[in-house]
Scaffold this motif. Structure first.
Motif, PDB file in Angstrom:
ATOM      1  N   ILE B  65       8.094   7.626  -2.945  1.00 39.81           N
ATOM      2  CA  ILE B  65       7.930   6.320  -2.288  1.00 39.81           C
ATOM      3  C   ILE B  65       8.604   6.366  -0.921  1.00 39.81           C
ATOM      4  O   ILE B  65       9.739   6.835  -0.802  1.00 39.81           O
ATOM      5  N   GLU B  66       7.893   5.900   0.087  1.00 35.65           N
ATOM      6  CA  GLU B  66       8.491   5.735   1.411  1.00 35.65           C
ATOM      7  C   GLU B  66       9.033   4.317   1.504  1.00 35.65           C
ATOM      8  O   GLU B  66       8.299   3.344   1.265  1.00 35.65           O
ATOM      9  N   LEU B  67      10.304   4.180   1.851  1.00 39.36           N
ATOM     10  CA  LEU B  67      10.897   2.856   2.021  1.00 39.36           C
ATOM     11  C   LEU B  67      10.683   2.362   3.455  1.00 39.36           C
ATOM     12  O   LEU B  67      10.453   3.168   4.363  1.00 39.36           O
ATOM     13  N   ALA B  68      10.796   1.050   3.630  1.00 36.71           N
ATOM     14  CA  ALA B  68      10.516   0.454   4.935  1.00 36.71           C
ATOM     15  C   ALA B  68      11.684  -0.394   5.417  1.00 36.71           C
ATOM     16  O   ALA B  68      11.588  -1.616   5.526  1.00 36.71           O
ATOM     17  N   GLY B 174      -0.956   1.001  -3.892  1.00 36.67           N
ATOM     18  CA  GLY B 174       0.197   1.853  -3.583  1.00 36.67           C
ATOM     19  C   GLY B 174       1.352   1.106  -2.948  1.00 36.67           C
ATOM     20  O   GLY B 174       2.457   1.654  -2.837  1.00 36.67           O
ATOM     21  N   THR B 175       1.117  -0.136  -2.555  1.00 30.61           N
ATOM     22  CA  THR B 175       2.195  -0.949  -1.983  1.00 30.61           C
ATOM     23  C   THR B 175       3.282  -1.189  -3.034  1.00 30.61           C
ATOM     24  O   THR B 175       2.972  -1.461  -4.195  1.00 30.61           O
ATOM     25  N   VAL B 176       4.542  -1.088  -2.595  1.00 34.58           N
ATOM     26  CA  VAL B 176       5.679  -1.365  -3.484  1.00 34.58           C
ATOM     27  C   VAL B 176       6.354  -2.642  -2.986  1.00 34.58           C
ATOM     28  O   VAL B 176       6.720  -2.737  -1.811  1.00 34.58           O
ATOM     29  N   ALA B 177       6.502  -3.618  -3.872  1.00 31.25           N
ATOM     30  CA  ALA B 177       7.074  -4.912  -3.475  1.00 31.25           C
ATOM     31  C   ALA B 177       8.000  -5.420  -4.568  1.00 31.25           C
ATOM     32  O   ALA B 177       7.969  -4.937  -5.707  1.00 31.25           O
ATOM     33  N   HIS B 190      13.508  -6.282  -9.934  1.00 29.29           N
ATOM     34  CA  HIS B 190      12.201  -5.971 -10.530  1.00 29.29           C
ATOM     35  C   HIS B 190      11.181  -5.710  -9.424  1.00 29.29           C
ATOM     36  O   HIS B 190      11.044  -6.528  -8.511  1.00 29.29           O
ATOM     37  N   PHE B 191      10.482  -4.607  -9.528  1.00 34.06           N
ATOM     38  CA  PHE B 191       9.527  -4.268  -8.463  1.00 34.06           C
ATOM     39  C   PHE B 191       8.170  -3.956  -9.075  1.00 34.06           C
ATOM     40  O   PHE B 191       8.054  -3.695 -10.275  1.00 34.06           O
ATOM     41  N   TYR B 192       7.153  -3.989  -8.256  1.00 29.72           N
ATOM     42  CA  TYR B 192       5.811  -3.647  -8.722  1.00 29.72           C
ATOM     43  C   TYR B 192       5.108  -2.758  -7.712  1.00 29.72           C
ATOM     44  O   TYR B 192       5.414  -2.768  -6.524  1.00 29.72           O
ATOM     45  N   VAL B 193       4.172  -1.989  -8.248  1.00 24.15           N
ATOM     46  CA  VAL B 193       3.311  -1.154  -7.417  1.00 24.15           C
ATOM     47  C   VAL B 193       1.885  -1.662  -7.628  1.00 24.15           C
ATOM     48  O   VAL B 193       1.460  -1.873  -8.769  1.00 24.15           O
ATOM     49  N   VAL B 194       1.149  -1.858  -6.561  1.00 21.30           N
ATOM     50  CA  VAL B 194      -0.239  -2.305  -6.667  1.00 21.30           C
ATOM     51  C   VAL B 194      -1.101  -1.146  -7.157  1.00 21.30           C
ATOM     52  O   VAL B 194      -1.085  -0.060  -6.572  1.00 21.30           O
ATOM     53  N   ILE B 195      -1.843  -1.377  -8.248  1.00 17.66           N
ATOM     54  CA  ILE B 195      -2.685  -0.304  -8.807  1.00 17.66           C
ATOM     55  C   ILE B 195      -4.162  -0.676  -8.806  1.00 17.66           C
ATOM     56  O   ILE B 195      -4.980   0.014  -9.410  1.00 17.66           O
ATOM     57  N   GLY B 210       8.028  -0.879   0.475  1.00 16.73           N
ATOM     58  CA  GLY B 210       7.740   0.554   0.416  1.00 16.73           C
ATOM     59  C   GLY B 210       6.288   0.805   0.079  1.00 16.73           C
ATOM     60  O   GLY B 210       5.498  -0.134  -0.110  1.00 16.73           O
ATOM     61  N   ARG B 211       5.943   2.085   0.002  1.00 17.13           N
ATOM     62  CA  ARG B 211       4.588   2.451  -0.402  1.00 17.13           C
ATOM     63  C   ARG B 211       4.616   3.840  -1.010  1.00 17.13           C
ATOM     64  O   ARG B 211       5.443   4.692  -0.628  1.00 17.13           O
ATOM     65  N   VAL B 212       3.730   4.072  -1.935  1.00 14.17           N
ATOM     66  CA  VAL B 212       3.655   5.374  -2.600  1.00 14.17           C
ATOM     67  C   VAL B 212       2.965   6.350  -1.650  1.00 14.17           C
ATOM     68  O   VAL B 212       1.878   6.062  -1.139  1.00 14.17           O
ATOM     69  N   VAL B 213       3.600   7.486  -1.406  1.00 17.41           N
ATOM     70  CA  VAL B 213       3.023   8.468  -0.479  1.00 17.41           C
ATOM     71  C   VAL B 213       2.659   9.772  -1.182  1.00 17.41           C
ATOM     72  O   VAL B 213       2.084  10.681  -0.569  1.00 17.41           O
ATOM     73  N   TYR B 214       2.985   9.876  -2.462  1.00 22.54           N
ATOM     74  CA  TYR B 214       2.721  11.113  -3.209  1.00 22.54           C
ATOM     75  C   TYR B 214       2.739  10.767  -4.694  1.00 22.54           C
ATOM     76  O   TYR B 214       3.608  10.016  -5.150  1.00 22.54           O
ATOM     77  N   GLY B 215       1.764  11.289  -5.440  1.00 19.92           N
ATOM     78  CA  GLY B 215       1.772  11.105  -6.893  1.00 19.92           C
ATOM     79  C   GLY B 215       1.222   9.767  -7.356  1.00 19.92           C
ATOM     80  O   GLY B 215       1.510   9.332  -8.478  1.00 19.92           O
TER      81      GLY B 215
END
Lengths: 305, 305
Positions: B65-68, B174-177, B190-195, B210-215
């Protein structure tokens, strides 16, 4: 804590109230059921006919696909025939790109591959004044209008005088469509399922002929075939295989999965769209724009005995 | 046969031509690299700093995950601190809805849960005339303008006199919020990833950090927790657990995954957008509308040694 209950995905559960209208509704429902129709304005659910339903068995789970013979009759006929012949059994998902599509079919250029007739494109159709659909959104980025017909997402464009128009099924996650070569009428047996953000630029130039109504998580778990640059390559021996693909009507009775889907022609569904657009509830302390992405409206399924 | 090579996802590979401009460009590049910057107009790739990169280890695969911190500094600071404390290790993805989100965190209402401070919303920011981004699309359904900044998809709205504006990160796959309760400033851990299809109605009312950049395929394979109505319920003992969550800078050197991502501030990226919009190539025998969905533009990643 942390509710994050985006109730929009939950089943609406309004309080039970019996009005004159409800009673009339109920009467109509019985009558219509007796006639075998199931997409009247009052039926919340619509049962899928077994012959237009496909059971795709993967090593890790079962998937059900609803076919759309009313929109793409020739593609559905050929796909159904191939399915009945066991054509897809033991073939691989050989092109699986995360966030895009999972594509399967016979070995490229093999005897099986070449044996299948090419199909003429069935991506859009003309509509007349009598044709109806459930509208969702005007001036969507890719279509003048979006909406649903028989639980399939579509785009619609009226003629200038609104006397007729054209409509097309639109690519959403779970959409099943036939792959092709560069030529317009070159699809045969290779198909793909959309596994990422709707690639709507493919609308109107690919034939969509079905949609996943059960087990989409197993489609999402199919082994990707393309690695990130610089990463270990994916071994083709790890590609996910189709164990069997069968018409549900050919599956042994005990093994059938009976699915009902949300009837997008129902009054309840139209109400749900209005509600979803309004984003009521305390969670939405600030209201988002009152718009709907037609691919971001989950059409519910349920399993029945 | 069956090419279906939607080259749009493939790496652009233009012929090498050396012009005066390229040579000047190269000089600038050396200069900028010497200063440590890596998102100049000429760097196609941008290396992720280890301290703003997270390694999420799942039982079935590794995710980066890349953080922002430049957009959501307080959320990133708290998430990073919790990560360094091992807070997320052995917690579960307890709310995973196919086509929507995979959400994780500590047990609701537990001591750990209650111990984490609440965060003030960081969902949008004011911009001034000097602020720049890479524009993608005007009059998107949810935003006046969409675009990218530092590889994150965003929405933008100018003030009436265009002297300033507001911008916000937008929900894409892939967005992490951070999840929250009904109250605006109620996010904690508590966080979620958009799938699934981008739930853009959440833009501006959730903090994306953040956002998922791998996997991402491993995120897609997380056990769903909600079953289709009428189907066998999912046992909570089957929920996917986080094995470990670590800042990449805390991972043993041999186990680090080094990722570079596409620099959305580069000239090459801007060129790719133009090309993608035009949909050139024989495959597009009929051109789709010349528009781009900001969430349907995969930002490439690559693994480096």
């Amino acid at each position: 804590m942390i509710a994050f209950n985006l109730h929009t995905l939950k089943i609406d559960n309004p309080a039970m109230t019996v009005s004159l209208k409800s009673i009339m509704t109920l009467t109509t429902l019985f009558f219509i059921n007796a006639c075998g129709a199931d997409n009247s304005a009052d039926s919340v659910w619509r049962a899928l006919p077994l012959k237009d339903t496909v059971l795709l068995t993967l090593p890790h789970g079962k998937v059900v696909i609803e076919l759309a013979p009313q929109f793409s009759p020739k593609h559905v006929a050929q796909f159904s025939q191939l399915t009945q012949q066991g054509f897809y059994d033991q073939t691989s998902f050989y092109r699986v790109i995360d966030g895009f599509v999972a594509q399967a079919g016979p070995k490229d250029g093999s005897k099986e591959d070449r044996s299948v007739p090419l199909l003429a494109m069935e991506s859009e159709w003309q509509t007349d004044k009598k044709w109806t659909y459930t509208p969702v959104q005007a001036n969507d980025l890719f279509a003048e209008q979006t909406g649903f017909k028989d639980s399939f997402a579509l785009g619609y464009q009226a003629s200038k005088d609104s006397n007729f128009g054209k409509a097309w099924l639109t690519h959403c996650p779970g959409t099943v469509a036939m792959a092709r070569n560069n030529e317009v009428d070159s699809a045969s047996s290779h198909f793909y399922v959309v596994i990422g953000q709707a690639p709507r630029y493919l609308d109107g130039i690919m034939t969509i002929f079905g949609r996943v109504v059960y087990g989409m998580q197993h489609i999402q778990a199919i082994q990707r075939t393309e690695a990130v640059e610089g990463d270990y390559a994916v071994d083709h021996r790890d590609y996910t295989k189709i164990v069997t693909m069968q018409l549900m009507s050919d599956v042994a009775k005990a093994d059938r999965i009976h699915i009902e889907v949300e009837n997008t022609e129902s009054t309840k569904f139209a109400e749900r769209l209005v509600k979803r657009k309004a984003r009521e509830g305390a969670f939405f302390y600030k209201k988002p724009p009152p718009v709907l992405d037609v691919c971001q409206i989950p059409i519910r399924s349920r399993r029945v005995k």
